[in-house]
Design a protein around this motif. Structure first.
Motif, PDB file in Angstrom:
ATOM      1  N   PRO A 191      30.610  40.644  34.213  1.00  0.00           N
ATOM      2  CA  PRO A 191      32.054  40.185  34.681  1.00  0.00           C
ATOM      3  C   PRO A 191      33.169  40.429  33.890  1.00  0.00           C
ATOM      4  O   PRO A 191      34.256  40.712  34.327  1.00  0.00           O
ATOM      5  CB  PRO A 191      31.504  38.660  34.590  1.00  0.00           C
ATOM      6  CG  PRO A 191      30.065  38.415  34.654  1.00  0.00           C
ATOM      7  CD  PRO A 191      29.472  39.694  33.889  1.00  0.00           C
ATOM      8  N   GLY A 192      32.736  40.569  32.422  1.00  0.00           N
ATOM      9  CA  GLY A 192      33.992  41.207  31.576  1.00  0.00           C
ATOM     10  C   GLY A 192      34.408  42.451  31.993  1.00  0.00           C
ATOM     11  O   GLY A 192      35.604  42.736  31.357  1.00  0.00           O
ATOM     12  N   SER A 193      33.840  43.398  32.543  1.00  0.00           N
ATOM     13  CA  SER A 193      34.269  44.617  32.752  1.00  0.00           C
ATOM     14  C   SER A 193      35.423  44.682  33.749  1.00  0.00           C
ATOM     15  O   SER A 193      36.337  45.769  33.718  1.00  0.00           O
ATOM     16  CB  SER A 193      33.222  45.416  33.454  1.00  0.00           C
ATOM     17  OG  SER A 193      32.931  44.974  34.910  1.00  0.00           O
ATOM     18  N   ILE A 194      35.969  43.476  34.070  1.00  0.00           N
ATOM     19  CA  ILE A 194      37.153  43.521  34.928  1.00  0.00           C
ATOM     20  C   ILE A 194      38.228  43.504  34.369  1.00  0.00           C
ATOM     21  O   ILE A 194      39.359  43.961  34.846  1.00  0.00           O
ATOM     22  CB  ILE A 194      37.037  42.116  36.080  1.00  0.00           C
ATOM     23  CG1 ILE A 194      38.032  42.412  37.190  1.00  0.00           C
ATOM     24  CG2 ILE A 194      37.417  41.106  35.162  1.00  0.00           C
ATOM     25  CD1 ILE A 194      37.945  41.082  38.205  1.00  0.00           C
ATOM     26  N   LEU A 239      38.435  41.067  47.330  1.00  0.00           N
ATOM     27  CA  LEU A 239      37.322  40.725  46.641  1.00  0.00           C
ATOM     28  C   LEU A 239      37.587  40.492  45.230  1.00  0.00           C
ATOM     29  O   LEU A 239      37.112  39.329  44.627  1.00  0.00           O
ATOM     30  CB  LEU A 239      36.350  41.761  46.818  1.00  0.00           C
ATOM     31  CG  LEU A 239      34.956  41.541  46.031  1.00  0.00           C
ATOM     32  CD1 LEU A 239      34.413  40.203  46.394  1.00  0.00           C
ATOM     33  CD2 LEU A 239      34.232  42.663  46.233  1.00  0.00           C
ATOM     34  N   LEU A 240      38.338  41.391  44.413  1.00  0.00           N
ATOM     35  CA  LEU A 240      38.251  41.226  43.131  1.00  0.00           C
ATOM     36  C   LEU A 240      39.423  40.179  42.805  1.00  0.00           C
ATOM     37  O   LEU A 240      39.333  39.289  41.649  1.00  0.00           O
ATOM     38  CB  LEU A 240      39.136  42.489  42.410  1.00  0.00           C
ATOM     39  CG  LEU A 240      38.128  43.564  42.568  1.00  0.00           C
ATOM     40  CD1 LEU A 240      38.841  44.902  42.326  1.00  0.00           C
ATOM     41  CD2 LEU A 240      37.047  43.461  41.359  1.00  0.00           C
ATOM     42  N   VAL A 241      40.472  39.987  43.377  1.00  0.00           N
ATOM     43  CA  VAL A 241      41.495  38.853  43.190  1.00  0.00           C
ATOM     44  C   VAL A 241      40.778  37.455  43.493  1.00  0.00           C
ATOM     45  O   VAL A 241      41.016  36.464  42.837  1.00  0.00           O
ATOM     46  CB  VAL A 241      42.488  38.842  44.136  1.00  0.00           C
ATOM     47  CG1 VAL A 241      43.567  37.692  44.266  1.00  0.00           C
ATOM     48  CG2 VAL A 241      43.590  40.042  43.930  1.00  0.00           C
ATOM     49  N   GLU A 242      39.810  37.426  44.287  1.00  0.00           N
ATOM     50  CA  GLU A 242      39.031  36.262  44.661  1.00  0.00           C
ATOM     51  C   GLU A 242      38.085  35.950  43.689  1.00  0.00           C
ATOM     52  O   GLU A 242      37.495  34.721  43.157  1.00  0.00           O
ATOM     53  CB  GLU A 242      38.447  36.015  45.942  1.00  0.00           C
ATOM     54  CG  GLU A 242      39.595  36.160  47.267  1.00  0.00           C
ATOM     55  CD  GLU A 242      38.964  36.430  48.578  1.00  0.00           C
ATOM     56  OE1 GLU A 242      37.608  36.681  48.469  1.00  0.00           O
ATOM     57  OE2 GLU A 242      39.484  36.361  49.553  1.00  0.00           O
ATOM     58  N   SER A 243      37.580  36.902  43.034  1.00  0.00           N
ATOM     59  CA  SER A 243      36.421  36.879  41.975  1.00  0.00           C
ATOM     60  C   SER A 243      37.136  36.500  40.492  1.00  0.00           C
ATOM     61  O   SER A 243      36.119  36.091  39.700  1.00  0.00           O
ATOM     62  CB  SER A 243      35.525  38.090  41.910  1.00  0.00           C
ATOM     63  OG  SER A 243      35.120  38.489  43.230  1.00  0.00           O
ATOM     64  N   VAL A 244      38.018  36.844  40.343  1.00  0.00           N
ATOM     65  CA  VAL A 244      38.454  36.857  38.804  1.00  0.00           C
ATOM     66  C   VAL A 244      38.822  35.372  38.570  1.00  0.00           C
ATOM     67  O   VAL A 244      39.287  34.494  39.470  1.00  0.00           O
ATOM     68  CB  VAL A 244      39.866  37.683  38.772  1.00  0.00           C
ATOM     69  CG1 VAL A 244      41.042  37.221  39.284  1.00  0.00           C
ATOM     70  CG2 VAL A 244      40.094  37.787  37.225  1.00  0.00           C
ATOM     71  N   ASN A 245      38.651  35.012  37.326  1.00  0.00           N
ATOM     72  CA  ASN A 245      38.756  33.574  36.930  1.00  0.00           C
ATOM     73  C   ASN A 245      40.146  33.160  36.456  1.00  0.00           C
ATOM     74  O   ASN A 245      41.027  32.071  36.608  1.00  0.00           O
ATOM     75  CB  ASN A 245      37.876  33.046  35.960  1.00  0.00           C
ATOM     76  CG  ASN A 245      36.331  32.972  36.367  1.00  0.00           C
ATOM     77  OD1 ASN A 245      36.211  32.517  37.686  1.00  0.00           O
ATOM     78  ND2 ASN A 245      35.348  33.522  35.698  1.00  0.00           N
ATOM     79  N   ASP A 246      40.928  34.444  35.691  1.00  0.00           N
ATOM     80  CA  ASP A 246      42.143  34.248  35.207  1.00  0.00           C
ATOM     81  C   ASP A 246      43.296  34.522  36.560  1.00  0.00           C
ATOM     82  O   ASP A 246      43.253  35.670  36.827  1.00  0.00           O
ATOM     83  CB  ASP A 246      42.327  35.219  34.110  1.00  0.00           C
ATOM     84  CG  ASP A 246      43.546  35.140  33.402  1.00  0.00           C
ATOM     85  OD1 ASP A 246      44.464  34.402  33.794  1.00  0.00           O
ATOM     86  OD2 ASP A 246      43.949  36.147  32.791  1.00  0.00           O
ATOM     87  N   LYS A 247      43.843  33.416  36.810  1.00  0.00           N
ATOM     88  CA  LYS A 247      44.586  33.610  38.042  1.00  0.00           C
ATOM     89  C   LYS A 247      45.782  34.323  37.772  1.00  0.00           C
ATOM     90  O   LYS A 247      46.637  35.050  38.428  1.00  0.00           O
ATOM     91  CB  LYS A 247      45.092  32.261  38.433  1.00  0.00           C
ATOM     92  CG  LYS A 247      43.898  31.271  38.866  1.00  0.00           C
ATOM     93  CD  LYS A 247      43.240  32.115  40.018  1.00  0.00           C
ATOM     94  CE  LYS A 247      41.938  31.182  40.669  1.00  0.00           C
ATOM     95  NZ  LYS A 247      41.202  31.670  41.578  1.00  0.00           N
ATOM     96  N   ASP A 248      46.093  34.460  36.356  1.00  0.00           N
ATOM     97  CA  ASP A 248      47.537  35.195  35.945  1.00  0.00           C
ATOM     98  C   ASP A 248      47.124  36.838  35.961  1.00  0.00           C
ATOM     99  O   ASP A 248      47.834  37.660  35.584  1.00  0.00           O
ATOM    100  CB  ASP A 248      47.989  34.851  34.721  1.00  0.00           C
ATOM    101  CG  ASP A 248      49.534  35.410  34.378  1.00  0.00           C
ATOM    102  OD1 ASP A 248      50.269  35.077  35.328  1.00  0.00           O
ATOM    103  OD2 ASP A 248      49.574  35.861  33.223  1.00  0.00           O
ATOM    104  N   PHE A 249      45.991  37.346  36.238  1.00  0.00           N
ATOM    105  CA  PHE A 249      45.482  38.544  36.194  1.00  0.00           C
ATOM    106  C   PHE A 249      46.000  39.325  37.098  1.00  0.00           C
ATOM    107  O   PHE A 249      46.209  40.841  36.737  1.00  0.00           O
ATOM    108  CB  PHE A 249      43.906  38.435  36.226  1.00  0.00           C
ATOM    109  CG  PHE A 249      43.304  39.956  36.069  1.00  0.00           C
ATOM    110  CD1 PHE A 249      43.311  40.730  34.960  1.00  0.00           C
ATOM    111  CD2 PHE A 249      42.599  40.546  37.095  1.00  0.00           C
ATOM    112  CE1 PHE A 249      42.705  41.990  34.755  1.00  0.00           C
ATOM    113  CE2 PHE A 249      41.917  41.803  36.846  1.00  0.00           C
ATOM    114  CZ  PHE A 249      42.344  42.503  35.864  1.00  0.00           C
ATOM    115  N   VAL A 250      46.525  38.935  38.229  1.00  0.00           N
ATOM    116  CA  VAL A 250      47.167  39.553  39.343  1.00  0.00           C
ATOM    117  C   VAL A 250      48.454  40.032  38.890  1.00  0.00           C
ATOM    118  O   VAL A 250      49.178  40.805  39.494  1.00  0.00           O
ATOM    119  CB  VAL A 250      47.399  38.599  40.714  1.00  0.00           C
ATOM    120  CG1 VAL A 250      45.920  38.287  41.174  1.00  0.00           C
ATOM    121  CG2 VAL A 250      48.141  37.335  40.458  1.00  0.00           C
TER     122      VAL A 250
END
Length: 238
Positions: free
Chosen positions: A35-38, A63-74
């Motif tokens: 998971p950390g590879s994102i 898919l990636l936006v929905e999978s990430v836990n850090d919402k600010d990652f976008v």
């Protein structure tokens, strides 16, 4: 798994390559394995979301936006300070722009500026050629409340009535050097895409010309043979 973090010469890992090709099922397996590879970026500061936009893989992006836990990652940026919204506008991806502006976390920071000219996504949209698609792309961030960089520190102005609009005069401002360089870069980028399009059109014309020549040769041969040896033979006088 350590294999999930093996990179090529551009520091792209398997997750990056899967995103570039839009392989959704492969992306799911890689995220389960590591998971950390994102959060890994390539040589140019692109993370997996940037690569989805660069290669127009909207399903993989969702898919990636929905999978990430850090919402600010976008809202992460590349080495030039471009967010994925900046890139989507640069590349004219209408569906991607609409999707990104539907994400609350991204919409809250949709006025973020990049490092090339300190431009917002709306500024970037105004550097393209004035065609129908360009105007359509500009309308999408405007409707979502995205503003120009020069307007960020000023309050929203009320709409002008007809008399005020007629009496208003345009104000000509000098463009900063960074903005001028960005416009030159954008025109060069657009020109490269247009040249590639013309090259593909040229290949299509060459192939069509060859096909027409072949058909014309066959028709001429058949006509010539029919003239020499008509069906039923040639009528002979007594």
């Amino acid at each position: 798994m350590d294999m999930c973090l093996v990179s090529d010469q551009e520091e792209r890992i398997p997750l990056h390559l899967a995103a570039m090709r839009g392989h959704v099922e492969v992306i799911k397996e890689l995220l389960i394995a590591h998971p950390g590879s994102i959060s890994r970026v390539n040589l140019y500061g692109d993370n997996v979301l940037h690569l989805c936009v660069r290669y127009n893989c909207l399903d993989a992006l969702k898919l990636l936006v929905e999978s990430v836990n850090d919402k600010d990652f976008v809202n992460s940026k590349d080495n030039d300070g471009n967010s994925i919204l900046h890139l989507a506008v640069m590349l004219g991806q209408t569906k991607t722009i609409k999707y990104l502006l539907s994400i609350p976390e991204l919409k809250r920071k949709a006025n973020a500026k990049n490092r090339i000219g300190n431009m917002t996504a709306l500024d970037v949209s105004e550097t393209c050629h004035r065609d129908f698609k360009c105007i359509q792309i500009q309308d999408i961030p405007k409707a979502a409340g995205v503003r120009r960089s020069k307007d960020l520190n000023s309050p929203l102005l009320p709409a002008l009535n007809d008399e005020e609009a007629q009496s208003a005069r345009p104000i000509i401002e000098e463009q900063p050097a960074d903005l001028s360089r960005f416009r030159k870069w954008w025109r060069y980028f657009y020109l490269c895409r247009w040249v590639k399009h013309l090259q593909s059109q040229s290949n299509w014309i060459d192939e069509t010309r060859g096909t027409l020549m072949l058909v014309a040769t066959v028709i001429a041969t058949m006509t010539f043979q029919s003239g020499i040896n008509p069906p039923g033979g040639v009528w002979q006088q007594d």
